[in-house]
Design an enzyme around this catalytic site. Structure first.
Site, PDB file in Angstrom:
ATOM      1  N   LYS A 137     -21.590  51.600 -23.347  1.00 47.11           N
ATOM      2  CA  LYS A 137     -20.324  51.002 -22.914  1.00 47.11           C
ATOM      3  C   LYS A 137     -19.969  49.828 -23.821  1.00 47.11           C
ATOM      4  CE  LYS A 137     -18.190  48.753 -18.879  1.00 47.11           C
ATOM      5  NZ  LYS A 137     -18.003  47.416 -19.484  1.00 47.11           N
TER       6      LYS A 137
ATOM      7  N   TYR B 191     -28.407  45.915 -19.208  1.00 54.18           N
ATOM      8  CA  TYR B 191     -28.178  45.194 -20.448  1.00 54.18           C
ATOM      9  C   TYR B 191     -29.474  45.245 -21.259  1.00 54.18           C
ATOM     10  CZ  TYR B 191     -24.301  43.213 -17.772  1.00 54.18           C
ATOM     11  OH  TYR B 191     -23.178  43.053 -17.005  1.00 54.18           O
TER      12      TYR B 191
ATOM     13  N   ARG C 284      -4.331  50.813 -13.662  1.00 56.95           N
ATOM     14  CA  ARG C 284      -3.790  50.316 -12.404  1.00 56.95           C
ATOM     15  C   ARG C 284      -3.034  51.382 -11.625  1.00 56.95           C
ATOM     16  NH1 ARG C 284      -6.837  47.128 -14.007  1.00 56.95           N
ATOM     17  NH2 ARG C 284      -6.596  44.870 -14.302  1.00 56.95           N
TER      18      ARG C 284
ATOM     19  N   ARG D 264     -15.375  32.286 -22.493  1.00 53.84           N
ATOM     20  CA  ARG D 264     -14.871  33.606 -22.112  1.00 53.84           C
ATOM     21  C   ARG D 264     -14.068  33.588 -20.820  1.00 53.84           C
ATOM     22  NH1 ARG D 264     -17.210  36.995 -18.362  1.00 53.84           N
ATOM     23  NH2 ARG D 264     -18.911  36.114 -17.161  1.00 53.84           N
TER      24      ARG D 264
ATOM     25  N   GLY E 101      -7.771  48.208 -17.861  1.00 50.50           N
ATOM     26  CA  GLY E 101      -6.330  48.178 -17.668  1.00 50.50           C
ATOM     27  C   GLY E 101      -5.738  49.229 -16.764  1.00 50.50           C
TER      28      GLY E 101
ATOM     29  N   ASP F 207     -12.250  52.532 -20.225  1.00 50.58           N
ATOM     30  CA  ASP F 207     -12.438  51.473 -19.236  1.00 50.58           C
ATOM     31  C   ASP F 207     -11.561  50.300 -19.640  1.00 50.58           C
ATOM     32  OD1 ASP F 207     -13.362  49.404 -17.593  1.00 50.58           O
ATOM     33  OD2 ASP F 207     -15.422  50.103 -17.638  1.00 50.58           O
TER      34      ASP F 207
END
Length: 392
Positions: free
Chosen positions: A256, A132, A315, A167, A313, A311
């Protein structure tokens, strides 16, 4: 094959096993999203609105799944996204690294990981370090030098987080340190999950919640929330800062958190090698569109000039195929492999990867494709209002 005690046949089954084996607070810390959880749900649901047209004859006898991301080869277009403190299993990132090595794919190692980057490097050589924008430039450079010295082959810079204290939709209380008071507060949950407790007892004790990869120049390791507060109080980076970061790393860099085509162009202009279309798994700003909906415009904007990953969801193997057909180089997964880790340790992570590998191969077969590199826009039926348009 049908699910057994040591094998599960779907990511949904991995999630069910994780729920059964983890204290509820630990499970919800993984499962939680932002506010109402709209983006969290939409990341998954949006894939179902894309349709595939199968071929009925001439299917290939074998399918090629291998690809390359930021110069590093992988046996399938699925990377293990960097995730923070992995308290779902005492082996944490080391177990994930073992699974990534055995699956011959790439792992992202978080700055907020439970394990030091050097411990991951002892297990697998195919890893990217994630950071970060946190602290001074000199402190950031120190952490990057340490990751590069450990053998990181690329850098992932996470930008998709707005410090919204709302959040964690459904997220439990998380202690600053795993001390006696915290253990006492968790005691009812721990008594309900004796297997979880036994794993940590055998490993020498509860998770420390320290983040060794955020150590300062003196080697002092902060607790998770101490590192979090450093990050939170650091002004967000400018594009000039990100250009400095790319030049400081002197290697491939992935930014990202891109959801706008205009930001993708700026990422290209500051020297990024790749971008990840991401909304932090629904943990950033709620009502952000599903990442798969943002992907086509971003690929149209920069897809010939830099690598674009997806990136959020994923599955199923068919989800991977849909993302690749819309222009992604590869996808990154987070929650699915954490559920596998909780279910069965390193074997569970490998199990999740192999589920996706089989699903990709089977979907390619149904579409009559020899390779993941043969996929294209014509393989996906997309509703007219599905894709988010270019914002410029």
């Amino acid at each position: 094959m049908a699910s057994t005690r040591t094998w599960f046949e779907s990511v949904a089954e991995a999630e069910r096993r994780a729920r059964r084996r983890l204290p509820s607070s630990v499970f919800q810390a993984i499962r939680a999203g932002v506010e109402a959880g709209t983006t969290l749900s939409e990341n998954v649901a949006a894939f179902s609105r894309l349709e595939l047209l199968p071929a009925i004859a001439g299917q290939p006898s074998s399918r090629a799944l291998s690809t390359e991301v930021m110069g590093v080869p992988a046996s399938l277009p699925v990377l293990l996204s960097p995730t923070g403190v992995q308290a779902v299993h005492p082996d944490g990132e080391v177990a994930v690294a073992s699974a990534a090595r055995d699956a011959d794919t790439i792992m992202g190692v978080s700055a907020f990981a439970s394990s030091p980057v050097e411990a991951v490097a002892e297990v697998t050589s195919k890893f990217f370090f994630q950071t970060y924008w946190s602290g001074s430039r000199s402190l950031i450079a120190h952490r990057l030098d340490r990751a590069k010295s450990a053998g990181a082959l690329g850098l992932i810079v996470t930008l998709d987080w707005c410090f919204d204290f709302r959040r964690d939709w459904g997220s439990p209380w998380i202690p600053r340190r795993m001390d006696g008071n915290a253990i006492l507060r968790y005691m009812p949950e721990l008594l309900a999950r004796p297997g979880y407790v036994q794993r940590y007892v055998r490993a020498g004790g509860p998770p420390s919640l320290g983040v060794p990869n955020m150590a300062d120049e003196r080697g002092e390791v902060p607790a998770f929330f101490d590192a979090f507060e450093e990050w939170m109080h650091t002004p967000s980076p400018s594009w000039e800062d990100l250009a400095w970061l790319c030049s400081q790393w002197q290697g491939p860099v992935m930014l990202k958190g891109i959801t706008r085509a205009s930001d993708a162009r700026k990422a290209r202009d500051v020297g990024a090698t790749a971008i990840s279309v991401s909304n932090h798994g629904g943990n950033n700003l709620d009502s952000t569109p599903a990442t798969i909906r943002c992907l086509p415009a971003i690929v149209a904007a920069v897809g010939d000039e830099m690598e674009v990953l997806l990136d959020g969801g994923v599955r199923r193997g068919s989800d991977v195929v849909k993302a690749l057909a819309l222009g992604a180089r590869a996808v990154m997964i987070g929650r699915p492999y954490l559920w596998g880790l909780a279910a069965s340790g390193s074997v569970g992570v490998a199990n999740v990867v192999e589920i996706l590998r089989a699903g990709i191969s089977e979907t390619l077969y149904a579409l009559g494709k020899d390779s993941v590199h043969d996929l294209g826009r014509a393989d996906v039926l997309m509703p007219d209002s599905f894709a988010i348009g270019d914002d410029e």
